[in-house]
Design a protein around this motif. Structure first.
Motif, PDB file in Angstrom:
ATOM      1  N   ASN A  28      -5.917  57.114  56.908  1.00  0.00           N
ATOM      2  CA  ASN A  28      -4.642  56.384  56.920  1.00  0.00           C
ATOM      3  C   ASN A  28      -4.107  56.231  58.340  1.00  0.00           C
ATOM      4  OD1 ASN A  28      -4.824  56.374  54.118  1.00  0.00           O
ATOM      5  ND2 ASN A  28      -2.675  56.945  53.832  1.00  0.00           N
ATOM      6  N   ALA A  29      -4.250  57.271  59.150  1.00  0.00           N
ATOM      7  CA  ALA A  29      -3.759  57.220  60.526  1.00  0.00           C
ATOM      8  C   ALA A  29      -4.541  56.185  61.337  1.00  0.00           C
ATOM      9  CB  ALA A  29      -3.871  58.593  61.177  1.00  0.00           C
ATOM     10  N   PHE A  30      -5.827  56.092  61.090  1.00  0.00           N
ATOM     11  CA  PHE A  30      -6.652  55.100  61.778  1.00  0.00           C
ATOM     12  C   PHE A  30      -6.189  53.686  61.452  1.00  0.00           C
ATOM     13  CE2 PHE A  30     -10.312  52.235  61.075  1.00  0.00           C
ATOM     14  CZ  PHE A  30     -10.675  52.012  62.396  1.00  0.00           C
ATOM     15  N   ILE A  31      -6.000  53.383  60.170  1.00  0.00           N
ATOM     16  CA  ILE A  31      -5.557  52.048  59.762  1.00  0.00           C
ATOM     17  C   ILE A  31      -4.189  51.729  60.362  1.00  0.00           C
ATOM     18  CG2 ILE A  31      -4.730  50.714  57.780  1.00  0.00           C
ATOM     19  CD1 ILE A  31      -7.715  50.675  57.937  1.00  0.00           C
ATOM     20  N   PHE A 123      -3.430  58.994  50.504  1.00  0.00           N
ATOM     21  CA  PHE A 123      -4.889  58.926  50.516  1.00  0.00           C
ATOM     22  C   PHE A 123      -5.457  59.743  49.375  1.00  0.00           C
ATOM     23  CE2 PHE A 123      -9.100  60.419  51.877  1.00  0.00           C
ATOM     24  CZ  PHE A 123      -9.713  59.191  52.093  1.00  0.00           C
ATOM     25  N   ARG A 124      -6.422  59.144  48.682  1.00  0.00           N
ATOM     26  CA  ARG A 124      -7.084  59.833  47.576  1.00  0.00           C
ATOM     27  C   ARG A 124      -8.549  60.042  47.945  1.00  0.00           C
ATOM     28  NH1 ARG A 124      -5.029  56.403  42.396  1.00  0.00           N
ATOM     29  NH2 ARG A 124      -6.577  54.989  43.260  1.00  0.00           N
ATOM     30  N   GLY A 125      -9.024  61.239  47.717  1.00  0.00           N
ATOM     31  CA  GLY A 125     -10.413  61.526  48.024  1.00  0.00           C
ATOM     32  C   GLY A 125     -10.539  62.460  49.209  1.00  0.00           C
ATOM     33  N   ASP A 126     -11.746  62.571  49.708  1.00  0.00           N
ATOM     34  CA  ASP A 126     -12.068  63.475  50.813  1.00  0.00           C
ATOM     35  C   ASP A 126     -12.074  62.688  52.118  1.00  0.00           C
ATOM     36  OD1 ASP A 126     -13.048  65.308  52.599  1.00  0.00           O
ATOM     37  OD2 ASP A 126     -14.970  65.607  51.576  1.00  0.00           O
ATOM     38  N   SER A 127     -11.158  63.004  53.023  1.00  0.00           N
ATOM     39  CA  SER A 127     -11.067  62.281  54.287  1.00  0.00           C
ATOM     40  C   SER A 127     -12.273  62.522  55.180  1.00  0.00           C
ATOM     41  CB  SER A 127      -9.782  62.669  55.033  1.00  0.00           C
ATOM     42  OG  SER A 127      -9.806  64.042  55.379  1.00  0.00           O
ATOM     43  N   LYS A 128     -13.083  63.516  54.838  1.00  0.00           N
ATOM     44  CA  LYS A 128     -14.294  63.807  55.612  1.00  0.00           C
ATOM     45  C   LYS A 128     -15.527  63.120  55.014  1.00  0.00           C
ATOM     46  CE  LYS A 128     -11.952  66.617  58.214  1.00  0.00           C
ATOM     47  NZ  LYS A 128     -11.509  66.178  59.548  1.00  0.00           N
ATOM     48  N   ASP A 131     -17.756  57.522  53.214  1.00  0.00           N
ATOM     49  CA  ASP A 131     -17.277  56.211  52.761  1.00  0.00           C
ATOM     50  C   ASP A 131     -15.959  56.421  52.026  1.00  0.00           C
ATOM     51  OD1 ASP A 131     -18.851  53.304  52.236  1.00  0.00           O
ATOM     52  OD2 ASP A 131     -17.171  53.708  50.904  1.00  0.00           O
ATOM     53  N   VAL A 132     -14.909  55.756  52.498  1.00  0.00           N
ATOM     54  CA  VAL A 132     -13.581  55.973  51.914  1.00  0.00           C
ATOM     55  C   VAL A 132     -12.868  54.642  51.712  1.00  0.00           C
ATOM     56  CG1 VAL A 132     -13.371  58.227  53.053  1.00  0.00           C
ATOM     57  CG2 VAL A 132     -12.380  56.188  54.140  1.00  0.00           C
ATOM     58  N   VAL A 133     -11.813  54.691  50.909  1.00  0.00           N
ATOM     59  CA  VAL A 133     -10.952  53.523  50.693  1.00  0.00           C
ATOM     60  C   VAL A 133      -9.524  53.914  51.036  1.00  0.00           C
ATOM     61  CG1 VAL A 133     -10.004  51.911  49.004  1.00  0.00           C
ATOM     62  CG2 VAL A 133     -12.426  52.533  48.897  1.00  0.00           C
ATOM     63  N   VAL A 134      -8.895  53.117  51.898  1.00  0.00           N
ATOM     64  CA  VAL A 134      -7.483  53.297  52.228  1.00  0.00           C
ATOM     65  C   VAL A 134      -6.699  52.239  51.471  1.00  0.00           C
ATOM     66  CG1 VAL A 134      -5.740  53.125  54.058  1.00  0.00           C
ATOM     67  CG2 VAL A 134      -7.912  54.300  54.489  1.00  0.00           C
ATOM     68  N   ARG A 135      -5.715  52.679  50.714  1.00  0.00           N
ATOM     69  CA  ARG A 135      -4.926  51.761  49.895  1.00  0.00           C
ATOM     70  C   ARG A 135      -3.585  51.479  50.568  1.00  0.00           C
ATOM     71  NH1 ARG A 135      -3.380  54.174  45.059  1.00  0.00           N
ATOM     72  NH2 ARG A 135      -3.291  56.109  46.260  1.00  0.00           N
ATOM     73  N   SER A 136      -3.149  50.232  50.441  1.00  0.00           N
ATOM     74  CA  SER A 136      -1.869  49.858  51.045  1.00  0.00           C
ATOM     75  C   SER A 136      -1.275  48.688  50.279  1.00  0.00           C
ATOM     76  CB  SER A 136      -2.067  49.461  52.513  1.00  0.00           C
ATOM     77  OG  SER A 136      -2.723  48.209  52.617  1.00  0.00           O
ATOM     78  N   ARG A 141       9.269  39.413  53.056  1.00  0.00           N
ATOM     79  CA  ARG A 141      10.697  39.128  53.100  1.00  0.00           C
ATOM     80  C   ARG A 141      11.094  38.223  51.963  1.00  0.00           C
ATOM     81  NH1 ARG A 141       9.454  39.761  58.558  1.00  0.00           N
ATOM     82  NH2 ARG A 141      10.728  41.414  59.455  1.00  0.00           N
ATOM     83  N   ASN A 142      10.728  37.587  51.263  1.00  0.00           N
ATOM     84  CA  ASN A 142      11.095  36.704  50.181  1.00  0.00           C
ATOM     85  C   ASN A 142       9.869  36.437  49.317  1.00  0.00           C
ATOM     86  OD1 ASN A 142      13.911  36.192  50.906  1.00  0.00           O
ATOM     87  ND2 ASN A 142      13.113  35.090  52.626  1.00  0.00           N
ATOM     88  N   GLY A 143       9.156  37.480  48.988  1.00  0.00           N
ATOM     89  CA  GLY A 143       7.975  37.281  48.163  1.00  0.00           C
ATOM     90  C   GLY A 143       7.477  38.592  47.584  1.00  0.00           C
ATOM     91  N   PRO A 144       6.534  38.515  46.686  1.00  0.00           N
ATOM     92  CA  PRO A 144       6.000  39.731  46.063  1.00  0.00           C
ATOM     93  C   PRO A 144       5.165  40.541  47.035  1.00  0.00           C
ATOM     94  CG  PRO A 144       4.686  37.833  45.435  1.00  0.00           C
ATOM     95  CD  PRO A 144       5.836  37.300  46.237  1.00  0.00           C
ATOM     96  N   GLN A 145       5.001  41.809  46.738  1.00  0.00           N
ATOM     97  CA  GLN A 145       4.143  42.637  47.583  1.00  0.00           C
ATOM     98  C   GLN A 145       2.689  42.224  47.399  1.00  0.00           C
ATOM     99  OE1 GLN A 145       4.954  46.634  46.056  1.00  0.00           O
ATOM    100  NE2 GLN A 145       2.906  46.719  45.177  1.00  0.00           N
ATOM    101  N   VAL A 146       1.884  42.451  48.445  1.00  0.00           N
ATOM    102  CA  VAL A 146       0.460  42.128  48.416  1.00  0.00           C
ATOM    103  C   VAL A 146      -0.322  43.429  48.545  1.00  0.00           C
ATOM    104  CG1 VAL A 146      -1.410  40.858  49.543  1.00  0.00           C
ATOM    105  CG2 VAL A 146       0.899  39.883  49.500  1.00  0.00           C
ATOM    106  N   ASN A 147      -1.160  43.712  47.573  1.00  0.00           N
ATOM    107  CA  ASN A 147      -1.958  44.934  47.584  1.00  0.00           C
ATOM    108  C   ASN A 147      -3.271  44.687  48.331  1.00  0.00           C
ATOM    109  OD1 ASN A 147      -0.229  46.577  45.821  1.00  0.00           O
ATOM    110  ND2 ASN A 147      -0.776  45.062  44.279  1.00  0.00           N
ATOM    111  N   VAL A 148      -3.554  45.527  49.321  1.00  0.00           N
ATOM    112  CA  VAL A 148      -4.778  45.401  50.114  1.00  0.00           C
ATOM    113  C   VAL A 148      -5.399  46.785  50.285  1.00  0.00           C
ATOM    114  CG1 VAL A 148      -5.796  44.652  52.292  1.00  0.00           C
ATOM    115  CG2 VAL A 148      -3.803  43.434  51.383  1.00  0.00           C
ATOM    116  N   ASP A 149      -6.678  46.879  49.925  1.00  0.00           N
ATOM    117  CA  ASP A 149      -7.431  48.115  50.122  1.00  0.00           C
ATOM    118  C   ASP A 149      -8.518  47.869  51.159  1.00  0.00           C
ATOM    119  OD1 ASP A 149      -5.920  49.171  48.058  1.00  0.00           O
ATOM    120  OD2 ASP A 149      -7.469  48.826  46.547  1.00  0.00           O
ATOM    121  N   TYR A 150      -8.765  48.871  52.024  1.00  0.00           N
ATOM    122  CA  TYR A 150      -9.781  48.773  53.067  1.00  0.00           C
ATOM    123  C   TYR A 150     -10.887  49.778  52.787  1.00  0.00           C
ATOM    124  CZ  TYR A 150      -6.033  46.311  55.433  1.00  0.00           C
ATOM    125  OH  TYR A 150      -5.034  45.428  55.728  1.00  0.00           O
TER     126      TYR A 150
END
Length: 200
Positions: A28-31, A123-128, A131-136, A141-150
């Motif tokens: 998460n800190a990297f992203i 963050f879910r899973g093992d940070s070490k 292969d991991v997925v970061v969720r965000s 400002r005037n629209g729905p949230q956008v879900n993006v996973d890396y």
């Protein structure tokens, strides 16, 4: 809206603060660091916000390319075609695919000021893990949230982003079917030619 769009949305999150990006930091800190460092450049660049492909290429190369494995993205999207391709074909395919992504989603930069904040989910899973997925999600400002996973992999150089999920659609899977059909019909050279034709 997929890879380049998602990466640039990553760069539109919180208030800008100069941080040294540590590719070996917690995921998460990297992203967050990559996003914060790219933010000011994107928001202050009129050419990029107008969709200037040349300028967008420069920003991608400077702020994002060091932390993205375009070759792995292309390899996984091309599937069997990658395994049978020559080294030259692989190089040309990576460059063509990168150009396609930038061209396709350049217009999204015009909306950078609509993004209010980047919000990293716990963050879910093992940070070490390798292969991991970061969720965000991104509040607008005037629209729905956008879900993006890396999706990222741990390499000798640190974390590298190689896949992106925007609102439930993974980039690699989305292109894999298109690439497979093109390769079946016209081979790897045909796919490269088709991508380059669209990039002109």
């Amino acid at each position: 809206m997929f890879f380049i769009t998602g990466l640039f949305i990553l760069a539109m999150g919180n208030a800008y603060a100069q941080h040294t990006v540590n590719p070996r930091a917690e995921p998460n800190a990297f992203i967050e660091a990559v996003g914060n460092n790219a933010l000011e450049a994107v928001r202050r660049d009129p050419a990029a916000k107008q969709g200037d492909t040349r300028r967008i290429n420069e920003l991608v190369d400077q702020y994002l390319l060091p932390y993205v494995n375009f070759e792995k993205t292309t390899r996984l999207a091309a599937g069997q075609g990658w395994r049978t391709a020559t080294e030259q074909q692989r190089h040309e395919l990576v460059e063509a695919f990168k150009g396609t992504l930038i061209r396709t989603y350049a217009g999204a930069l015009a909306d950078v000021d609509k993004i209010a904040a980047l919000n990293l989910l716990p963050f879910r899973g093992d940070s070490k893990a390798k292969d991991v997925v970061v969720r965000s999600y991104f509040s607008q400002r005037n629209g729905p949230q956008v879900n993006v996973d890396y999706r990222m992999e741990s390499t000798p150089e640190g974390w590298k982003i190689y896949d992106l999920n925007v609102e439930g659609i993974w980039l690699i899977q989305n292109y894999r079917n298109q690439f497979a059909q093109q390769i079946r019909q016209n081979g790897v050279d045909g796919l490269i030619a088709a991508l380059n034709q669209k990039n002109r």
